[in-house]
Design a protein around this motif. Structure first.
Motif, PDB file in Angstrom:
ATOM      1  N   LEU A 115      -1.960   6.305  -2.643  1.00 26.13           N
ATOM      2  CA  LEU A 115      -2.203   4.874  -2.493  1.00 26.13           C
ATOM      3  C   LEU A 115      -2.715   4.305  -3.801  1.00 26.13           C
ATOM      4  O   LEU A 115      -3.392   4.986  -4.563  1.00 26.13           O
ATOM      5  CB  LEU A 115      -3.268   4.610  -1.422  1.00 26.13           C
ATOM      6  N   ASP A 123      -4.283  -0.172   4.675  1.00 21.13           N
ATOM      7  CA  ASP A 123      -3.963   1.163   4.140  1.00 21.13           C
ATOM      8  C   ASP A 123      -4.766   2.239   4.862  1.00 21.13           C
ATOM      9  O   ASP A 123      -4.235   3.286   5.228  1.00 21.13           O
ATOM     10  CB  ASP A 123      -4.280   1.255   2.643  1.00 21.13           C
ATOM     11  N   ARG A 126      -3.450   2.809   8.339  1.00 20.69           N
ATOM     12  CA  ARG A 126      -2.144   3.486   8.283  1.00 20.69           C
ATOM     13  C   ARG A 126      -2.331   4.990   8.035  1.00 20.69           C
ATOM     14  O   ARG A 126      -1.705   5.818   8.687  1.00 20.69           O
ATOM     15  CB  ARG A 126      -1.271   2.856   7.204  1.00 20.69           C
TER      16      ARG A 126
END
Length: 137
Positions: A115, A123, A126
């Protein structure tokens, strides 16, 4: 069903990033404990000290740090005793925009994700849904 992770470890030398990432994780209420270490060497020492205790479920790892960078951390991590290697997921969280860094990370056996900073709640969720589907729907 949502069951918090026991611990998330942030390995990053940037205090502002650690502050922001702790805030995001805290507000999402997804972990009992959030720990940060300023570089890979300190993180390895921390993990060795946690062996047999409560190791992290998730590690967010920066690439560019002093003393021991993210790549060196991953090499040292592989050498840790089994009881210190209990982190389920290691995600590179970095400002690196180099595709070669992403490709290098994807070839690692303990690679779980890549990331770009800063970490967002989207994020984070997820990653949690992908790697801890039994805890986060």
């Amino acid at each position: 069903m949502t069951q918090k992770l026991n611990k998330i470890l942030l390995v990053d030398d940037n205090e502002a990033d650690n502050y922001l990432h702790k805030l995001i994780i805290s507000e999402a209420q997804v972990a009992e404990t959030i720990v940060d270490q300023p570089d890979g060497k300190a993180a390895i020492e921390y993990l060795l000290g946690e062996a047999g205790k409560l190791p992290p479920d998730l590690i967010f790892l920066d690439i560019n740090m002093p003393r021991m960078n993210g790549w060196e951390f991953l090499e040292a991590y592989k050498q840790l005793p089994d009881e210190a290697q209990k982190a389920v997921v290691i995600v590179m969280l970095t400002t690196s925009v180099f595709s070669k860094d992403r490709e290098r990370a994807e070839r690692l056996p303990n690679f779980s994700g890549f990331l770009n900073k800063p970490l967002t709640e989207e994020d984070l969720l997820r990653v949690l849904r992908e790697h801890f589907p039994d805890r986060f729907e």
